[in-house]
Enzyme design. Structure first.
Site, PDB file in Angstrom:
ATOM      1  N   GLY A 269      -8.964 -17.561  -2.477  1.00 10.02           N
ATOM      2  CA  GLY A 269      -8.449 -17.753  -3.715  1.00 10.02           C
ATOM      3  C   GLY A 269      -8.834 -18.847  -4.514  1.00 10.02           C
ATOM      4  O   GLY A 269      -9.373 -20.040  -3.981  1.00 10.02           O
TER       5      GLY A 269
ATOM      6  N   GLN B 103      -8.310 -24.982 -11.018  1.00 10.67           N
ATOM      7  CA  GLN B 103      -9.431 -25.603 -10.269  1.00 10.67           C
ATOM      8  C   GLN B 103     -10.711 -25.540 -10.889  1.00 10.67           C
ATOM      9  O   GLN B 103     -11.488 -26.343 -10.696  1.00 10.67           O
ATOM     10  CB  GLN B 103      -9.469 -24.926  -8.939  1.00 10.67           C
ATOM     11  CG  GLN B 103      -8.107 -24.935  -8.100  1.00 10.67           C
ATOM     12  CD  GLN B 103      -8.485 -24.033  -6.969  1.00 10.67           C
ATOM     13  OE1 GLN B 103      -8.011 -22.890  -6.828  1.00 10.67           O
ATOM     14  NE2 GLN B 103      -8.748 -24.651  -5.928  1.00 10.67           N
TER      15      GLN B 103
ATOM     16  N   CYS C  72      -8.054 -25.512   0.916  1.00 10.06           N
ATOM     17  CA  CYS C  72      -8.239 -25.403  -0.444  1.00 10.06           C
ATOM     18  C   CYS C  72      -9.574 -25.858  -0.900  1.00 10.06           C
ATOM     19  O   CYS C  72     -10.269 -26.918  -0.494  1.00 10.06           O
ATOM     20  CB  CYS C  72      -7.040 -26.473  -1.294  1.00 10.06           C
ATOM     21  SG  CYS C  72      -7.197 -26.091  -3.081  1.00 10.06           S
ATOM     22  N   LEU C  73     -10.221 -25.104  -1.873  1.00  2.00           N
ATOM     23  CA  LEU C  73     -11.587 -25.566  -2.221  1.00  2.00           C
ATOM     24  C   LEU C  73     -11.516 -26.787  -2.790  1.00  2.00           C
ATOM     25  O   LEU C  73     -12.419 -27.300  -3.310  1.00  2.00           O
ATOM     26  CB  LEU C  73     -11.871 -24.271  -3.236  1.00  2.00           C
ATOM     27  CG  LEU C  73     -12.405 -22.874  -2.529  1.00  2.00           C
ATOM     28  CD1 LEU C  73     -12.699 -22.092  -3.722  1.00  2.00           C
ATOM     29  CD2 LEU C  73     -13.613 -23.145  -1.640  1.00  2.00           C
TER      30      LEU C  73
ATOM     31  N   HIS D  33       0.207 -20.450  -2.903  1.00  2.00           N
ATOM     32  CA  HIS D  33      -0.686 -21.322  -2.999  1.00  2.00           C
ATOM     33  C   HIS D  33      -1.353 -21.510  -4.290  1.00  2.00           C
ATOM     34  O   HIS D  33      -1.567 -22.708  -5.178  1.00  2.00           O
ATOM     35  CB  HIS D  33      -1.651 -21.509  -1.975  1.00  2.00           C
ATOM     36  CG  HIS D  33      -2.766 -22.307  -1.698  1.00  2.00           C
ATOM     37  ND1 HIS D  33      -2.935 -23.169  -1.057  1.00  2.00           N
ATOM     38  CD2 HIS D  33      -3.819 -22.615  -2.959  1.00  2.00           C
ATOM     39  CE1 HIS D  33      -4.002 -24.121  -1.411  1.00  2.00           C
ATOM     40  NE2 HIS D  33      -4.539 -23.661  -2.400  1.00  2.00           N
ATOM     41  N   GLU D  34      -1.849 -20.339  -4.895  1.00  2.00           N
ATOM     42  CA  GLU D  34      -2.508 -20.325  -6.201  1.00  2.00           C
ATOM     43  C   GLU D  34      -1.516 -20.507  -7.214  1.00  2.00           C
ATOM     44  O   GLU D  34      -2.089 -21.091  -8.459  1.00  2.00           O
ATOM     45  CB  GLU D  34      -3.507 -19.046  -6.432  1.00  2.00           C
ATOM     46  CG  GLU D  34      -4.299 -18.749  -5.044  1.00  2.00           C
ATOM     47  CD  GLU D  34      -5.187 -19.783  -4.839  1.00  2.00           C
ATOM     48  OE1 GLU D  34      -5.593 -20.679  -6.027  1.00  2.00           O
ATOM     49  OE2 GLU D  34      -5.765 -19.863  -3.878  1.00  2.00           O
TER      50      GLU D  34
ATOM     51  N   HIS E 105      -1.116 -24.147  -8.048  1.00  2.00           N
ATOM     52  CA  HIS E 105      -2.112 -24.691  -8.602  1.00  2.00           C
ATOM     53  C   HIS E 105      -1.946 -24.672 -10.443  1.00  2.00           C
ATOM     54  O   HIS E 105      -1.990 -25.545 -10.900  1.00  2.00           O
ATOM     55  CB  HIS E 105      -3.286 -24.114  -8.272  1.00  2.00           C
ATOM     56  CG  HIS E 105      -4.232 -24.557  -7.197  1.00  2.00           C
ATOM     57  ND1 HIS E 105      -4.594 -25.832  -7.318  1.00  2.00           N
ATOM     58  CD2 HIS E 105      -4.680 -23.809  -6.299  1.00  2.00           C
ATOM     59  CE1 HIS E 105      -5.080 -26.059  -5.892  1.00  2.00           C
ATOM     60  NE2 HIS E 105      -5.248 -24.798  -5.385  1.00  2.00           N
TER      61      HIS E 105
HETATM   62  C1  QAP Z   1      -6.017 -20.885  -0.478  1.00  2.00           C
HETATM   63  O1  QAP Z   1      -8.196 -21.493  -0.088  1.00  2.00           O
HETATM   64  C2  QAP Z   1      -5.427 -20.670   0.921  1.00  2.00           C
HETATM   65  O2  QAP Z   1     -11.841 -26.897   3.075  1.00  2.00           O
HETATM   66  C3  QAP Z   1      -7.158 -20.479  -0.858  1.00  2.00           C
HETATM   67  O3  QAP Z   1     -14.761 -26.569   3.096  1.00  2.00           O
HETATM   68  C4  QAP Z   1      -6.146 -21.064   2.057  1.00  2.00           C
HETATM   69  O4  QAP Z   1     -10.149 -20.250  -0.185  1.00  2.00           O
HETATM   70  C5  QAP Z   1      -4.334 -19.855   1.076  1.00  2.00           C
HETATM   71  C6  QAP Z   1     -12.311 -23.613   1.505  1.00  2.00           C
HETATM   72  C7  QAP Z   1      -5.581 -20.769   3.285  1.00  2.00           C
HETATM   73  C8  QAP Z   1      -3.853 -19.435   2.209  1.00  2.00           C
HETATM   74  C9  QAP Z   1      -4.487 -20.025   3.442  1.00  2.00           C
HETATM   75  C10 QAP Z   1     -11.618 -24.582   2.063  1.00  2.00           C
HETATM   76  C11 QAP Z   1     -13.729 -23.320   1.835  1.00  2.00           C
HETATM   77  C12 QAP Z   1     -11.671 -22.399   1.068  1.00  2.00           C
HETATM   78  C13 QAP Z   1     -12.556 -25.874   2.760  1.00  2.00           C
HETATM   79  C14 QAP Z   1      -9.402 -21.340   0.052  1.00  2.00           C
HETATM   80  C15 QAP Z   1     -13.772 -25.353   2.730  1.00  2.00           C
HETATM   81  C16 QAP Z   1     -14.498 -24.377   2.453  1.00  2.00           C
HETATM   82  C17 QAP Z   1     -10.307 -22.298   0.901  1.00  2.00           C
HETATM   83 CO    CO Z   2      -6.118 -24.293  -3.532  1.00  2.00          CO
END
Ligand code: QAP
Ligand code: CO
Length: 171
Positions: free
Chosen positions: A46, A51, A91-92, A133-134, A137
Site C-alpha cells: 500500500g 508518502q 510502512c515504506l 493504515h493508508e 497517511h
Molecule cells: C502498510 O506497508 C501495511 O519496512 C503497507 O523494508 C503494512 O507496504 C498495512 C515495506 C502491513 C498492513 C500491514 C516495509 C517494504 C512495505 C519495509 C508496506 C520494508 C520494505 C510496507
Molecule cells: Co505506511
C-alpha cells in the site's frame, strides 16, 4: 510511468493533511500510475500520495501474491467500522521497522475509482488493516503514532542515522 521518491520518517511532510481530489483527470491518473510503479518497485502492499509528497487524497494498494490486482482509492472515507484486530504492520516510510497495531476488524469504505466513479467496499482482515493504515497517511498519521513515545523516538533516531549515512555515501 515514473518512479517517485518515498519520504521517510521523521520527514515533517508526512504530517500534512492531504486535500481531496476535485476531479479525476489526466493529472490524477498519471499520479496513480506513478504511485503503483513506485509501490511495486519497493515491494509494498500500500502507498498513500502523502508518502510521495503529493498533497491529494489518493491511495493505491495490491495485496495479491501475483502483484497484478491494483486497487485505487480516491478521496477514501471510512463509513463504518466494527470489531478490533491486532496486526504486525510495516510502512515504506519507516523501512525496516514493524510493530503490532490494534485497529477495527471490519470497515466499510467509500471512494472514487480511477474513472471518478463512486464505489463502496466492505473489508476485513489485512485489507481492512491496510486501508486504515493508508487513510491515516492522508491525515498525517503514521502507524508508529500508536506505539509508545519512547519506541517512536528510538525508531526516529535509527532512521535518521541510516538517512545520514546514505547521504554521505552519495555525496
Ligand atoms: C502498510 O506497508 C501495511 O519496512 C503497507 O523494508 C503494512 O507496504 C498495512 C515495506 C502491513 C498492513 C500491514 C516495509 C517494504 C512495505 C519495509 C508496506 C520494508 C520494505 C510496507
Ligand atoms: Co505506511
Amino acid at each position: 510511468m515514473s518512479k517517485l521518491k518515498i519520504l521517510e520518517y521523521p520527514d515533517p511532510r508526512l504530517r500534512r493533511v492531504a486535500r481531496p481530489a476535485e476531479n479525476v483527470d489526466e493529472r490524477e491518473r498519471k499520479l496513480v500510475e506513478d504511485m503503483l510503479e513506485t509501490m511495486y518497485d519497493a515491494r509494498g502492499i500500500g502507498l498513500a500520495a502523502t508518502q510521495v509528497d503529493e498533497d491529494v487524497r489518493i491511495v493505491v494498494m495490491d495485496l495479491s501474491d501475483s502483484r497484478d490486482e491494483p486497487r485505487v482509492f480516491i478521496n477514501p472515507e471510512i463509513l463504518d467500522r466494527s470489531g478490533s484486530q491486532c496486526y504486525e504492520e510495516g510502512c515504506l516510510s519507516v523501512p525496516g521497522f514493524y510493530a503490532e497495531v490494534t485497529r477495527a476488524e471490519q470497515v466499510k469504505v467509500g471512494a472514487l475509482d480511477i474513472d471518478g466513479k463512486p464505489y463502496e467496499l466492505e473489508a476485513d482482515g489485512l485489507l481492512a488493516v491496510c486501508i486504515q493504515h493508508e487513510i491515516d497517511h492522508l491525515d498525517g498519521k503514521m502507524f508508529i503514532d500508536y506505539l509508545s513515545p519512547l519506541k517512536r523516538r528510538m525508531i526516529g533516531k535509527k532512521l535518521r542515522k541510516q538517512q545520514n549515512s546514505r547521504e554521505k555515501a552519495t555525496a
